[in-house]
Motif scaffolding. Structure first.
Motif, mmCIF file in Angstrom:
data_model
loop_
_atom_site.group_PDB
_atom_site.id
_atom_site.type_symbol
_atom_site.label_atom_id
_atom_site.label_comp_id
_atom_site.label_asym_id
_atom_site.label_seq_id
_atom_site.Cartn_x
_atom_site.Cartn_y
_atom_site.Cartn_z
ATOM 1 N N ALA A 227 0.830 -1.211 0.000
ATOM 2 C CA ALA A 227 0.000 0.000 0.000
ATOM 3 C C ALA A 227 0.861 1.256 0.000
ATOM 4 N N LEU A 228 1.944 1.248 0.767
ATOM 5 C CA LEU A 228 2.842 2.408 0.795
ATOM 6 C C LEU A 228 3.532 2.591 -0.552
ATOM 7 N N GLY A 229 3.906 1.481 -1.184
ATOM 8 C CA GLY A 229 4.482 1.570 -2.520
ATOM 9 C C GLY A 229 3.498 2.080 -3.546
ATOM 10 N N GLY A 230 2.212 1.783 -3.342
ATOM 11 C CA GLY A 230 1.178 2.221 -4.276
ATOM 12 C C GLY A 230 0.943 3.720 -4.276
ATOM 13 N N ILE A 231 1.404 4.420 -3.234
ATOM 14 C CA ILE A 231 1.229 5.873 -3.169
ATOM 15 C C ILE A 231 1.933 6.555 -4.348
ATOM 16 N N GLY A 232 3.097 6.047 -4.717
ATOM 17 C CA GLY A 232 3.832 6.639 -5.838
ATOM 18 C C GLY A 232 3.074 6.499 -7.141
ATOM 19 N N PHE A 233 2.518 5.324 -7.373
ATOM 20 C CA PHE A 233 1.709 5.100 -8.571
ATOM 21 C C PHE A 233 0.502 6.029 -8.590
ATOM 22 N N ALA A 234 -0.176 6.156 -7.443
ATOM 23 C CA ALA A 234 -1.369 6.994 -7.365
ATOM 24 C C ALA A 234 -1.044 8.461 -7.605
ATOM 25 N N SER A 235 0.095 8.917 -7.098
ATOM 26 C CA SER A 235 0.455 10.332 -7.256
ATOM 27 C C SER A 235 0.672 10.684 -8.719
ATOM 28 N N GLY A 309 11.961 10.815 -14.493
ATOM 29 C CA GLY A 309 11.584 10.364 -13.155
ATOM 30 C C GLY A 309 10.360 9.478 -13.164
ATOM 31 N N ALA A 310 9.389 9.800 -14.031
ATOM 32 C CA ALA A 310 8.180 8.977 -14.137
ATOM 33 C C ALA A 310 8.524 7.577 -14.636
ATOM 34 N N GLY A 311 9.462 7.496 -15.594
ATOM 35 C CA GLY A 311 9.887 6.192 -16.085
ATOM 36 C C GLY A 311 10.569 5.368 -15.017
ATOM 37 N N VAL A 312 11.458 6.006 -14.240
ATOM 38 C CA VAL A 312 12.144 5.313 -13.147
ATOM 39 C C VAL A 312 11.129 4.838 -12.105
ATOM 40 N N THR A 313 10.127 5.680 -11.812
ATOM 41 C CA THR A 313 9.084 5.296 -10.853
ATOM 42 C C THR A 313 8.294 4.093 -11.352
ATOM 43 N N GLY A 314 7.929 4.096 -12.628
ATOM 44 C CA GLY A 314 7.192 2.970 -13.204
ATOM 45 C C GLY A 314 7.987 1.679 -13.153
ATOM 46 N N LEU A 315 9.284 1.776 -13.450
ATOM 47 C CA LEU A 315 10.146 0.592 -13.387
ATOM 48 C C LEU A 315 10.237 0.077 -11.961
ATOM 49 N N GLY A 316 10.354 0.987 -10.992
ATOM 50 C CA GLY A 316 10.437 0.568 -9.602
ATOM 51 C C GLY A 316 9.152 -0.073 -9.107
ATOM 52 N N PHE A 317 8.014 0.501 -9.487
ATOM 53 C CA PHE A 317 6.737 -0.011 -8.998
ATOM 54 C C PHE A 317 6.354 -1.344 -9.646
ATOM 55 N N ASP A 349 -6.114 -1.774 -3.337
ATOM 56 C CA ASP A 349 -7.388 -1.055 -3.472
ATOM 57 C C ASP A 349 -7.461 0.076 -2.450
ATOM 58 N N LEU A 350 -7.123 -0.244 -1.199
ATOM 59 C CA LEU A 350 -7.142 0.773 -0.152
ATOM 60 C C LEU A 350 -6.151 1.888 -0.446
ATOM 61 N N SER A 351 -4.963 1.504 -0.929
ATOM 62 C CA SER A 351 -3.937 2.493 -1.232
ATOM 63 C C SER A 351 -4.408 3.475 -2.295
ATOM 64 N N LEU A 352 -4.961 2.947 -3.385
ATOM 65 C CA LEU A 352 -5.400 3.816 -4.477
ATOM 66 C C LEU A 352 -6.627 4.626 -4.079
ATOM 67 N N GLY A 353 -7.459 4.064 -3.171
ATOM 68 C CA GLY A 353 -8.634 4.802 -2.728
ATOM 69 C C GLY A 353 -8.307 5.942 -1.777
ATOM 70 N N ILE A 354 -7.319 5.715 -0.902
ATOM 71 C CA ILE A 354 -6.953 6.726 0.091
ATOM 72 C C ILE A 354 -5.994 7.761 -0.480
ATOM 73 N N ALA A 355 -5.157 7.342 -1.425
ATOM 74 C CA ALA A 355 -4.088 8.216 -1.928
ATOM 75 C C ALA A 355 -4.618 9.502 -2.538
ATOM 76 N N GLY A 356 -5.731 9.421 -3.271
ATOM 77 C CA GLY A 356 -6.272 10.608 -3.939
ATOM 78 C C GLY A 356 -6.565 11.743 -2.969
ATOM 79 N N PHE A 372 5.043 15.244 -4.653
ATOM 80 C CA PHE A 372 5.978 14.162 -4.965
ATOM 81 C C PHE A 372 7.027 13.947 -3.883
ATOM 82 N N PRO A 373 7.518 15.000 -3.203
ATOM 83 C CA PRO A 373 8.339 14.721 -2.009
ATOM 84 C C PRO A 373 7.569 13.923 -0.957
ATOM 85 N N PHE A 374 6.277 14.260 -0.768
ATOM 86 C CA PHE A 374 5.450 13.512 0.179
ATOM 87 C C PHE A 374 5.314 12.055 -0.259
ATOM 88 N N SER A 375 5.056 11.840 -1.557
ATOM 89 C CA SER A 375 4.903 10.477 -2.072
ATOM 90 C C SER A 375 6.195 9.692 -1.911
#
Length: 395
Positions: A227-235, A309-317, A349-356, A372-375
């Motif tokens: 869920a914590l990792g999903g915050i980056g995807f949601a952001s 940075g978006a590409g690196v984030t996608g690769l990491g996630f 599901d919870l991560s993507l629902g709460i992240a917004g 993005f610093p927060f994410s």
């Protein structure tokens, strides 16, 4: 026909694997068809506020939350086939109620009522299809392919959403919700017929299966990390275009394409590293890469650097879900693996629902440049949880 375990496993599992994750593709393709058009239909055609539109859309995730537990019990008790069949019927029914909603568009409250039923049925279908194809493939092809199965299933999910959403906008433009409804019915029926002709597999020790909530407790440490990792995807998926507008940059949507492209590439190219190095180690590496990607966006002085940075984030996630999922499954007995995957999936599901709303609150209070610093900080906390799990569980 029911079987206790896979027999005569093929040497090349890619084609058989696709026949199972294909159900994920069909289900999420139907979900994607109406994803981009319903909020506009509710607000512009029916005249309701964006708040009402958002609430109606979010009903899907409420239904998904409750159906995941039920689907886990079905899989553990009767096998994945009944869950897949039920999901395809549910998706077909969404098409019928979409047609009814469009037919009554001049009676806003009646139309909205049918749309509420549509969203609840969509959530039920998603809850039933979430873990079923993965478990079906694992039972048919063997546990040694778990990482690849979860990886390919994720590609099918996100790819179907993207294709379905784009096609849904085109269909709605030419044929209205009628066209989306008819296509949903057809795809759901085809999925049902395809599933009906496939062999079912069941667990041989169903008497040893545990309650869903007990299983959920066992997989929750891995789910929290996910869920914590999903915050980056949601952001990125929710706020990157606003972020680009804030800095007066162009082509913010291109970030989504680059993120998605590297995400899919990571899943396809590196899925075997989970078996080679272990799920926790791969999760740690991926969370670190994702954090770095978000920091690159945070300090980017140009749109090109943010794109990188978006590409690196996608690769990491890309491998976080399958890497932690493999470990989560191993934390329970084989008879409870259906519930384990269903419970583990709840956390994204919870991560993507709460992240917004969470990231939106950060933007409202401190400004868009801090999202993005927060994410990155949230993903870094997930990295800390992964290190803790590695030490505590001695992976």
């Amino acid at each position: 026909m029911n079987m206790d375990h896979a027999v005569n496993q093929p040497k090349n599992v890619n084609l058989p694997l696709l026949s199972y994750v294909g159900f994920t593709f069909l289900g999420y393709f139907i979900i994607g068809l109406s994803l981009s058009v319903l909020p506009i239909f509710i607000s512009k055609n029916l005249g309701f506020s964006l708040v009402i539109a958002g609430l109606v859309i979010s009903l899907q995730y409420v239904a998904t939350f409750f159906l995941r537990a039920y689907s886990g019990k079905i899989i553990d008790g009767k096998g994945p086939k009944p869950a897949v069949l039920s999901s395809m019927l549910g998706f077909s029914l969404t098409g019928i109620f979409l047609i009814l909603a469009y037919y009554f568009k001049f009676s806003p409250f009646i139309s909205l009522g049918f749309l509420i039923i549509t969203r609840l049925l969509t959530g039920c279908g998603e809850g039933l299809i979430g873990a079923s194809p993965i478990n079906w493939a694992i039972m048919a092809l063997g546990e040694k392919h778990t990482a690849k199965i979860i990886s390919y299933n994720g590609v099918a999910c996100y790819g179907a959403l993207a294709i379905g959403a784009s096609l849904g906008v085109m269909i709605e433009h030419h044929f209205g919700l009628y066209g989306i409804g008819i296509l949903s019915i057809i795809v759901g029926i085809l999925g049902f017929l395809f599933a009906k002709n496939k062999m079912n597999y069941t667990n041989s020790h169903t008497q040893d299966s545990q309650s869903f909530w007990k299983v959920l407790g066992k997989v929750s440490p891995f789910g929290i990390c996910l869920a914590l990792g999903g915050i980056g995807f949601a952001s990125i998926s929710t706020f990157i275009t606003l972020y680009y507008n804030y800095f007066h940059w162009n082509n913010g949507a291109l970030c989504l394409s680059v993120f998605g492209g590297l995400f899919v590439a990571g899943r396809l190219v590196f899925s075997n590293v989970i078996n080679n190095y272990g799920g926790i180690r791969v999760a740690i590496a991926c969370l670190l890469v994702e954090s770095v990607g978000l920091l690159i966006i945070s300090f980017a002085g140009s749109s090109q650097m943010a794109l990188f940075g978006a590409g690196v984030t996608g690769l990491g996630f890309s491998l976080i879900f399958p890497a932690l999922g493999v470990v989560a499954i191993k934390s329970v007995s084989p008879s409870s693996q259906g519930s384990a995957l269903a419970g583990y999936g709840l956390f994204i599901d919870l991560s993507l629902g709460i992240a917004g709303p969470l990231i939106g609150g950060v933007a409202d209070i401190w400004g868009l440049k801090y999202i993005f610093p927060f994410s990155a900080m949230m993903v870094a906390i997930g990295l800390g949880v992964a290190f803790y799990l590695k030490r505590k569980l001695k992976f």
